[in-house]
Design a protein around this motif. Structure first.
Motif, PDB file in Angstrom:
ATOM      1  N   GLN A   1      -5.934   6.308  -8.820  1.00  0.00           N
ATOM      2  CA  GLN A   1      -5.220   7.521  -8.448  1.00  0.00           C
ATOM      3  C   GLN A   1      -6.061   8.716  -8.887  1.00  0.00           C
ATOM      4  O   GLN A   1      -6.374   8.869 -10.075  1.00  0.00           O
ATOM      5  CB  GLN A   1      -3.857   7.567  -9.129  1.00  0.00           C
ATOM      6  CG  GLN A   1      -2.933   6.434  -8.728  1.00  0.00           C
ATOM      7  CD  GLN A   1      -1.623   6.464  -9.505  1.00  0.00           C
ATOM      8  OE1 GLN A   1      -1.366   7.373 -10.303  1.00  0.00           O
ATOM      9  NE2 GLN A   1      -0.766   5.463  -9.268  1.00  0.00           N
TER      10      GLN A   1
ATOM     11  N   PHE B   1       0.823  -1.206   0.000  1.00  0.00           N
ATOM     12  CA  PHE B   1       0.000   0.000   0.000  1.00  0.00           C
ATOM     13  C   PHE B   1       0.859   1.259   0.000  1.00  0.00           C
ATOM     14  O   PHE B   1       0.463   2.294  -0.545  1.00  0.00           O
ATOM     15  CB  PHE B   1      -0.954  -0.017   1.184  1.00  0.00           C
ATOM     16  CG  PHE B   1      -2.141  -0.903   0.962  1.00  0.00           C
ATOM     17  CD1 PHE B   1      -3.194  -0.472   0.173  1.00  0.00           C
ATOM     18  CD2 PHE B   1      -2.184  -2.182   1.481  1.00  0.00           C
ATOM     19  CE1 PHE B   1      -4.281  -1.295  -0.058  1.00  0.00           C
ATOM     20  CE2 PHE B   1      -3.259  -3.003   1.245  1.00  0.00           C
ATOM     21  CZ  PHE B   1      -4.321  -2.576   0.463  1.00  0.00           C
TER      22      PHE B   1
ATOM     23  N   ARG C   1       3.314   6.222  -5.555  1.00  0.00           N
ATOM     24  CA  ARG C   1       3.132   6.443  -6.988  1.00  0.00           C
ATOM     25  C   ARG C   1       2.079   7.517  -7.238  1.00  0.00           C
ATOM     26  O   ARG C   1       2.203   8.338  -8.153  1.00  0.00           O
ATOM     27  CB  ARG C   1       2.733   5.141  -7.690  1.00  0.00           C
ATOM     28  CG  ARG C   1       3.901   4.171  -7.885  1.00  0.00           C
ATOM     29  CD  ARG C   1       3.533   3.086  -8.897  1.00  0.00           C
ATOM     30  NE  ARG C   1       2.494   2.208  -8.403  1.00  0.00           N
ATOM     31  CZ  ARG C   1       2.722   1.071  -7.755  1.00  0.00           C
ATOM     32  NH1 ARG C   1       3.992   0.682  -7.504  1.00  0.00           N
ATOM     33  NH2 ARG C   1       1.727   0.313  -7.370  1.00  0.00           N
TER      34      ARG C   1
ATOM     35  N   ILE D   1      -5.013   7.983  -3.373  1.00  0.00           N
ATOM     36  CA  ILE D   1      -5.566   6.690  -3.808  1.00  0.00           C
ATOM     37  C   ILE D   1      -6.941   6.481  -3.170  1.00  0.00           C
ATOM     38  O   ILE D   1      -7.152   6.796  -1.993  1.00  0.00           O
ATOM     39  CB  ILE D   1      -4.621   5.518  -3.463  1.00  0.00           C
ATOM     40  CG1 ILE D   1      -4.275   5.498  -1.959  1.00  0.00           C
ATOM     41  CG2 ILE D   1      -3.378   5.563  -4.310  1.00  0.00           C
ATOM     42  CD1 ILE D   1      -3.492   4.273  -1.535  1.00  0.00           C
TER      43      ILE D   1
ATOM     44  N   GLN E   1       3.616   1.598  -1.642  1.00  0.00           N
ATOM     45  CA  GLN E   1       3.986   1.797  -3.043  1.00  0.00           C
ATOM     46  C   GLN E   1       2.848   2.442  -3.834  1.00  0.00           C
ATOM     47  O   GLN E   1       3.065   3.351  -4.645  1.00  0.00           O
ATOM     48  CB  GLN E   1       4.378   0.465  -3.677  1.00  0.00           C
ATOM     49  CG  GLN E   1       5.683  -0.107  -3.172  1.00  0.00           C
ATOM     50  CD  GLN E   1       5.998  -1.460  -3.785  1.00  0.00           C
ATOM     51  OE1 GLN E   1       5.318  -1.918  -4.716  1.00  0.00           O
ATOM     52  NE2 GLN E   1       7.042  -2.115  -3.268  1.00  0.00           N
ATOM     53  N   HIS E   2       1.606   1.960  -3.585  1.00  0.00           N
ATOM     54  CA  HIS E   2       0.436   2.560  -4.249  1.00  0.00           C
ATOM     55  C   HIS E   2       0.361   4.056  -3.926  1.00  0.00           C
ATOM     56  O   HIS E   2       0.128   4.882  -4.822  1.00  0.00           O
ATOM     57  CB  HIS E   2      -0.858   1.880  -3.788  1.00  0.00           C
ATOM     58  CG  HIS E   2      -1.116   0.542  -4.416  1.00  0.00           C
ATOM     59  ND1 HIS E   2      -1.194   0.364  -5.774  1.00  0.00           N
ATOM     60  CD2 HIS E   2      -1.337  -0.688  -3.855  1.00  0.00           C
ATOM     61  CE1 HIS E   2      -1.440  -0.911  -6.046  1.00  0.00           C
ATOM     62  NE2 HIS E   2      -1.523  -1.577  -4.881  1.00  0.00           N
TER      63      HIS E   2
ATOM     64  N   LEU F   1      -8.541   0.150  -7.261  1.00  0.00           N
ATOM     65  CA  LEU F   1      -7.832   1.246  -6.624  1.00  0.00           C
ATOM     66  C   LEU F   1      -7.394   2.229  -7.706  1.00  0.00           C
ATOM     67  O   LEU F   1      -6.725   1.842  -8.675  1.00  0.00           O
ATOM     68  CB  LEU F   1      -6.618   0.706  -5.872  1.00  0.00           C
ATOM     69  CG  LEU F   1      -6.011   1.607  -4.789  1.00  0.00           C
ATOM     70  CD1 LEU F   1      -7.013   1.860  -3.666  1.00  0.00           C
ATOM     71  CD2 LEU F   1      -4.746   0.965  -4.218  1.00  0.00           C
TER      72      LEU F   1
END
Length: 833
Positions: free
Chosen positions: A766, A731, A737, A745, A733-734, A764
């Protein structure tokens, strides 16, 4: 005799239900009118009767009318014969009448013989035809010679023929039966008032009974102390049935007739009349006294000293629940009916004051009276007798032709609001008197002019506009169910559309509290805890399918797929459903379409706003847009309060697993957080909204991103919680980014329908920090709708998507919407063709 059918009834006589044997079933003339009707009655007997029951029958079809016609012809013939005796030559009118009589008798005999030959085998038919021929010969010889003396013997033949035929048919094809002519045991103590000598009749009846056989008894007839035939008046077979109940101490009496119950007005005159499913004994007696076309004044008298329930059902629609009369609670006591009578006389005299007035009341049993104002209201047929009675007092009397209309209900005459509404409904009419009945169960208006059908409809509409009884069954008594129950009393008190909603059942996983007379709202959950009985789905369905209300609503606050599987049965029985349970609305496409079709076929309503977004009006908004002609092209949003909370708070400063543990501790997640992280709940919600938008999708058509790594999916919960730190790097990393792009997110559901191309997924995403989906209060849901009308500026619905109060509130909103629809429905009166 069919051995299989006989064995079935013999077995029924030995099982537990046979302990209740000795019930009474009465079939009216229209129910026995033709061979087809009689075959229908045979099916009812197979389905509803047990050995040792008693069946009371009327004459077939119009047989009694035909016998009356024969009697009239015989009287006319007697007059002509007396004139012929003077001349010594039979006159032509006399010959004509004798021929008319013979033709009418042959026609009647032919109708009876046709029934015999159509229904019975050759040997039995020959035997009954021989008996019929013998009866016809007696009628031919006796009636023309002694028309007055033979009248009651003549009229009795209709019931004798009907009982003889039915008993023979039962013996041939169903079970052992025998026939009794009621004159063999039924003795009148007072012939004028048709009062039964129960002591003597009971002794005679007991001596004639046979065990393990169905008894067929003639209705309508009895004998007097001189052993002469007597009749109990037109429609006297209903009275015969309740007399038999008193003699046999039967617990149930069913009057099988040509209507499927007792209505709030005569349905032949008032199309909006509604069925009265349950009536207190006293109210039913008052309806019968005031001219109800189904109940008759004498019918209920024998049941006053016995704990018997009376049912009125239709032999033409035996599967439809009829009306029941007995001892009931407050719901049944709220029933209202309107009835009218024309051809009445308002009699005014000084003799109707004081003691002499009381004697007049006892002698003539008027419809209503007022001894302070000196009047009685009586049928026109009593006018001559009343005049002769008054002659002995030497007082003058005035007679005025009048009519009456009355509202009938439990203690209705004591209810000021009902009296006021009744008077207001009649404000354009010339009302001579308003008079409460002495028993207070009716309030009567005496009219100077006949009561028209238009007036009857007007008064009925105004008096019964809020009389429909809607029963409520709540399934699921967890947190949200308990909150729903806590809110219910206040809702019922303040929302007009819920005036006649009654909580009648609470159901949990394995037990239920069911009270047909209503559950006390102030203590409902506590009563459930203390009084609920073991109850499975079969038991619940059996009770629901026979519910005695105008409408019944099941509120499903369970999360049970098994309970949602009952919806097919609910809809098949015309029961309405309010769902917070997502299983049915997100089931397979075939199952979902079948549910919609069954609901439509049986006019069942199905609302499920709380399946998505708790109390937010998303389902309702989609429906309103479609109903108004809009076309929805996209539905998107954040549909999970849990995931909303997690990603609104997750900033990377603390590990995701720590935030997840906090959410679990605060009850924000499911007991197993993987249920939320899997996205399956959001996937189901998107499917529900896509279907609501009119698109046929299945769950497999919606792409679903599972946020739980495969390595953590199938392990025990305790191990998952212990290894939840394995989520942290994923999470983070999500999030990193997304931040690199200036985004956040969010777990988003999207359904797009453009140019006949459908895209549906939950994943998920962005999103920019300024996006509507990122500007939420933790736990909020947000729904964005794009349509033909909302293209450039989408329609957004936002608010709390979880919680006891908002979810219970959403269910209450559906309840109000559903009750408003039901209260505006016109009843469908079922009359035989």
């Amino acid at each position: 005799m069919n051995d299989e059918n006989s064995a079935v009834l013999r077995h029924a006589a030995k099982n537990h239900l046979a302990k209740l044997a000795g019930n009474i079933h009465k079939f009216g003339g229209s129910s026995l009118a033709t061979a087809t009707c009689i075959e229908r009655v045979m099916n009812i007997i197979r389905e509803h009767c047990q050995l040792n029951d008693i069946i009371v029958v009327s004459a077939n079809g119009t047989t009694t009318n035909a016998l009356f016609h024969l009697h009239q012809l015989s009287l006319s013939y007697a007059v002509q014969q007396s004139e012929s005796l003077v001349t010594g030559v039979e006159s032509e009118p006399s010959k004509t009448l004798r021929e008319q009589f013979n033709q009418a008798l042959r026609a009647l005999a032919g109708e009876q013989k046709s029934l015999i030959e159509a229904l019975l085998n050759a040997s039995t038919a020959a035997r009954l035809s021989e008996q019929l021929a013998s009866d016809v010969q007696v009628i031919s010889q006796q009636l023309l010679a002694n028309p007055d003396r033979f009248k009651n013997d003549l009229l009795a033949y209709g019931e004798v023929w009907s009982a003889r035929l039915l008993s023979a048919l039962l013996n041939e094809s169903v079970c052992p039966s025998y026939m009794l002519d009621a004159r063999e045991f039924l003795l009148l103590a007072d012939e004028k008032a048709s009062v039964i000598d129960y002591a003597e009749s009971g002794r005679a009846f007991a001596a004639l009974q046979k065990r393990n056989s169905l008894l067929i008894v003639t209705g309508y007839i009895a004998r007097n102390k001189d052993n002469q035939s007597c009749t109990l008046g037109r429609n006297g077979s209903d009275y015969s049935a309740t007399i038999m109940a008193a003699l046999s101490k039967a617990r149930h009496v069913t009057l099988w007739t040509d209507v499927d119950g007792i209505y709030s007005a005569d349905p032949r005159k008032v199309p909006q009349a509604r069925k009265l499913h349950r009536l207190p004994n006293a109210v039913a007696r008052e309806l019968g006294r005031l001219g109800n076309p189904v109940l008759h004044a004498k019918t209920l008298q024998p049941l006053t000293q016995h704990n018997s329930h009376l049912h009125v059902a239709s032999s033409f629609a035996a599967d439809i629940s009829g009306s029941e009369i007995g001892h009931f609670g407050h719901i049944a006591k709220q029933e209202l009916a309107v009835t009218e009578l024309n051809d009445l006389i308002l009699a005014c005299s000084n003799s109707f004051y004081g003691d002499s007035g009381q004697r007049a009341v006892q002698e003539f049993a008027p419809i209503c009276y007022n001894l302070e104002q000196g009047y009685l209201l009586i049928p026109q047929r009593q006018q001559k007798a009343l005049s002769q009675w008054l002659a002995s007092y030497g007082n003058q009397v005035s007679f005025q032709p009048v009519a009456m209309i009355a509202v009938v209900g439990h203690s209705v005459a004591t209810q000021g609001d009902m009296r006021a509404r009744f008077k207001k409904a009649l404000r354009q009419q010339k009302v001579l008197h308003f008079q409460p009945a002495s028993n207070k169960h009716s309030y009567i208006a005496i009219l100077a002019e006949p009561c028209t059908t238009e007036l009857l409809n007007t008064v009925h509409t105004r008096m019964t506009k809020d009389a429909k009884n809607i029963a409520l069954v709540v399934a699921g008594v967890g947190n949200i169910g308990q909150r729903f129950l806590t809110m219910l009393p206040k809702q019922l008190a303040r929302v007009t559309g819920l005036d006649n909603v009654h909580l009648v059942a609470l159901a949990g996983r394995t037990k239920a509290l069911i009270n047909t007379d209503g559950i006390d709202l102030s203590n409902a959950y506590q009563d459930y805890q203390q009084q609920a009985q073991v109850c499975d789905s079969t038991h619940l369905l059996r009770w629901l399918s026979k519910h005695p209300y105008d409408e019944l609503i099941v509120v499903d606050i369970t999360a049970s797929e098994a309970f949602s599987n009952l919806y097919h049965d609910f809809f098949a029985h015309g029961i309405h459903v309010i769902s917070a349970n997502k299983w049915a609305a997100s089931s397979s496409t075939d199952n979902y379409q079948q549910l919609l079709a069954t609901a439509e076929k049986n006019t069942s309503l199905w609302l499920g706003n709380a399946t998505v977004g708790a109390g937010l009006p998303i389902n309702r908004t989609i429906k309103e847009l479609l109903d108004s002609g809009d076309e929805i092209t996209e539905i998107s949003g954040i549909f999970s309060g849990t995931l909303s909370w997690l990603f609104q708070y997750y900033d990377g400063e603390s590990p995701f697993s720590q935030l997840l543990a906090q959410a679990l501790a605060e009850g924000i997640t499911e007991p197993d957080p993987r249920e939320d992280l899997s996205g399956r709940d959001v996937q189901r919600k998107l499917l529900i909204l896509a279907r609501a938008a009119g698109v046929s999708l299945s769950l497999q058509d919606i792409e679903c991103q599972n946020l739980v790594p495969e390595s953590l999916c199938d392990i025990p919960l305790a191990e998952f919680l212990q290894r939840s730190t394995e989520l942290d790097e994923l999470f983070l990393q999500h999030l990193q980014r997304a931040k690199a792009k200036g985004c956040a997110i969010r777990y988003v559901a999207r359904f797009i329908n453009k140019n006949d191309k459908i895209v549906a997924k939950v994943s998920l995403e962005q999103l920019s920090e300024q996006h509507a989906f990122t500007q939420l209060t933790p736990c909020d849901n947000v729904f964005q709708i794009n349509s033909q009308w909302y293209q450039d500026n989408a329609l957004i619905i936002r608010g709390p998507g979880a919680g006891r109060d908002v979810t219970a509130g959403g269910i209450h909103a559906d309840l109000v919407a559903m009750c408003q629809q039901l209260n505006h429905r016109q009843p469908q009166v079922k009359l035989p063709a």
